[in-house]
Write a protein that holds these residues in place. Sequence first.
Motif, PDB file in Angstrom:
ATOM      1  N   ARG A  27     -19.924   9.008  -7.338  1.00 46.28           N
ATOM      2  CA  ARG A  27     -18.643   9.122  -8.217  1.00 46.28           C
ATOM      3  C   ARG A  27     -19.908   8.879  -9.775  1.00 46.28           C
ATOM      4  O   ARG A  27     -21.141   7.974  -9.377  1.00 46.28           O
ATOM      5  CB  ARG A  27     -18.443   6.799  -8.297  1.00 46.28           C
ATOM      6  CG  ARG A  27     -19.313   5.985  -7.788  1.00 46.28           C
ATOM      7  CD  ARG A  27     -18.801   4.523  -7.699  1.00 46.28           C
ATOM      8  NE  ARG A  27     -19.018   3.722  -6.959  1.00 46.28           N
ATOM      9  CZ  ARG A  27     -19.988   2.657  -7.682  1.00 46.28           C
ATOM     10  NH1 ARG A  27     -19.453   2.799  -8.588  1.00 46.28           N
ATOM     11  NH2 ARG A  27     -20.956   1.737  -7.159  1.00 46.28           N
ATOM     12  N   ASN A  28     -19.317   8.631 -11.153  1.00 46.12           N
ATOM     13  CA  ASN A  28     -20.194   9.111 -12.639  1.00 46.12           C
ATOM     14  C   ASN A  28     -20.585   7.586 -12.858  1.00 46.12           C
ATOM     15  O   ASN A  28     -19.808   7.055 -13.059  1.00 46.12           O
ATOM     16  CB  ASN A  28     -18.778  10.017 -13.022  1.00 46.12           C
ATOM     17  CG  ASN A  28     -20.208   9.679 -14.492  1.00 46.12           C
ATOM     18  OD1 ASN A  28     -20.469   8.915 -14.668  1.00 46.12           O
ATOM     19  ND2 ASN A  28     -18.305  10.252 -15.354  1.00 46.12           N
TER      20      ASN A  28
ATOM     21  N   ARG B 205     -21.257   6.945 -15.347  1.00 42.67           N
ATOM     22  CA  ARG B 205     -21.238   6.533 -16.939  1.00 42.67           C
ATOM     23  C   ARG B 205     -19.830   6.919 -17.080  1.00 42.67           C
ATOM     24  O   ARG B 205     -20.074   6.792 -18.863  1.00 42.67           O
ATOM     25  CB  ARG B 205     -22.118   7.559 -17.399  1.00 42.67           C
ATOM     26  CG  ARG B 205     -23.654   8.176 -16.935  1.00 42.67           C
ATOM     27  CD  ARG B 205     -24.562   8.738 -18.014  1.00 42.67           C
ATOM     28  NE  ARG B 205     -24.571   8.071 -19.701  1.00 42.67           N
ATOM     29  CZ  ARG B 205     -24.977   9.472 -20.370  1.00 42.67           C
ATOM     30  NH1 ARG B 205     -25.375  10.453 -19.863  1.00 42.67           N
ATOM     31  NH2 ARG B 205     -25.107   8.845 -21.710  1.00 42.67           N
ATOM     32  N   ALA B 206     -18.963   6.559 -16.203  1.00 43.86           N
ATOM     33  CA  ALA B 206     -17.865   6.265 -16.371  1.00 43.86           C
ATOM     34  C   ALA B 206     -17.185   5.285 -16.800  1.00 43.86           C
ATOM     35  O   ALA B 206     -17.848   4.120 -16.153  1.00 43.86           O
ATOM     36  CB  ALA B 206     -16.820   7.052 -15.567  1.00 43.86           C
ATOM     37  N   ASN B 207     -15.760   5.290 -17.147  1.00 46.49           N
ATOM     38  CA  ASN B 207     -15.363   3.571 -16.757  1.00 46.49           C
ATOM     39  C   ASN B 207     -16.682   2.411 -17.928  1.00 46.49           C
ATOM     40  O   ASN B 207     -16.691   1.573 -17.680  1.00 46.49           O
ATOM     41  CB  ASN B 207     -15.052   3.412 -16.159  1.00 46.49           C
ATOM     42  CG  ASN B 207     -14.557   4.051 -15.344  1.00 46.49           C
ATOM     43  OD1 ASN B 207     -13.057   4.595 -15.710  1.00 46.49           O
ATOM     44  ND2 ASN B 207     -14.985   3.887 -13.819  1.00 46.49           N
TER      45      ASN B 207
ATOM     46  N   SER C  43     -17.904   5.605 -22.588  1.00 46.88           N
ATOM     47  CA  SER C  43     -17.657   6.332 -21.499  1.00 46.88           C
ATOM     48  C   SER C  43     -18.503   7.654 -21.275  1.00 46.88           C
ATOM     49  O   SER C  43     -17.770   8.108 -22.654  1.00 46.88           O
ATOM     50  CB  SER C  43     -16.614   5.986 -21.294  1.00 46.88           C
ATOM     51  OG  SER C  43     -16.140   4.750 -20.135  1.00 46.88           O
TER      52      SER C  43
ATOM     53  N   SER D 164     -17.812  11.566 -19.371  1.00 43.70           N
ATOM     54  CA  SER D 164     -17.458  12.696 -17.925  1.00 43.70           C
ATOM     55  C   SER D 164     -18.767  13.231 -17.362  1.00 43.70           C
ATOM     56  O   SER D 164     -19.370  13.447 -17.904  1.00 43.70           O
ATOM     57  CB  SER D 164     -16.103  13.550 -18.533  1.00 43.70           C
ATOM     58  OG  SER D 164     -16.968  14.284 -19.603  1.00 43.70           O
TER      59      SER D 164
ATOM     60  N   SER E 217     -21.222  14.353 -19.417  1.00 47.80           N
ATOM     61  CA  SER E 217     -22.919  13.701 -18.862  1.00 47.80           C
ATOM     62  C   SER E 217     -24.440  14.960 -19.209  1.00 47.80           C
ATOM     63  O   SER E 217     -25.799  15.129 -19.377  1.00 47.80           O
ATOM     64  CB  SER E 217     -22.994  13.021 -18.026  1.00 47.80           C
ATOM     65  OG  SER E 217     -22.097  11.558 -18.532  1.00 47.80           O
TER      66      SER E 217
END
Length: 201
Positions: free
Chosen positions: A111-112, A114-116, A121, A123, A127
Motif C-alpha cells: 500500500r502507498n 503517501r496516499a490518504n 497525498s 499517488s 510519488s
Amino acid sequence: MSGKRLKRYREKRDLGKTPEPRGGHRSGKGGRRFVIQKHDASRLHYDFRLEVDGVLVSWAVPKGPSTDPGERRLAVRTEDHPLDYATFEGVIPEGQYGAGAVIVWDTGTYRNLRANKGPNSLSMPRSIEDGLVEVWLEGEKLKGGYALKRLEDREADWLLIKMDDEEADARRNPVSTEPESVLSGRSVEHVYRELEDEEHE
C-alpha cells in the motif's frame, strides 16, 4: 497505455528466443502487487517491482533488500516490465538481455504510504515522479515500510531503505538465509540444473 510503457522492455529482448512473457495482461484497476526476483545475470541482483498503472515499475538492487533501517541499498531504475513477469521463473538464454536464472524471491501486496494524507497525498505515479516512494509491504519474507528515494541529479539511481517500524530487524539477513523462491521453493542453482537435465533428455 501499458503497451507504450512496455516498448523499451520489448525492444531489449528477442521474445522469440527468451521464455520471458511478452505482456498484455492487465489486473483490475488499482492492483497493488509487488514482487522481488532474484536474478543471476552477469552480476547477481534482486529486481524490486511494484505494480503501478498496469505495469511493474522496476529497480535492480545489487545487494538485495535489507530489514535493517541502518542499511542503504542502491536501487537502479530499469525499464517497466509486464504484469505477467510477476510469476516468471526460468533461465534467460545466453546472448539475450539479462541472461541467467530468475526466481521469485518474494511477493505479496503493498500500500502507498503517501496516499490518504489530505492535501499532501500523492499517488504512486506522482510519488515516482517526485523521487520518493513510500510503501508498506505484505510479503512472505518482507513486511513493513520501505522507502525508495532518488538520488539528487541521478535519474536512474535510487536508494532502497527499510523504515524503522515494528517489522525492522537488524539481526535478520533474509537475502542470505532465505535464498529460495516463494513460489516453487527452488534456488537459482536448481533452476539451472533443471534446464541442463531438459537439454540432456
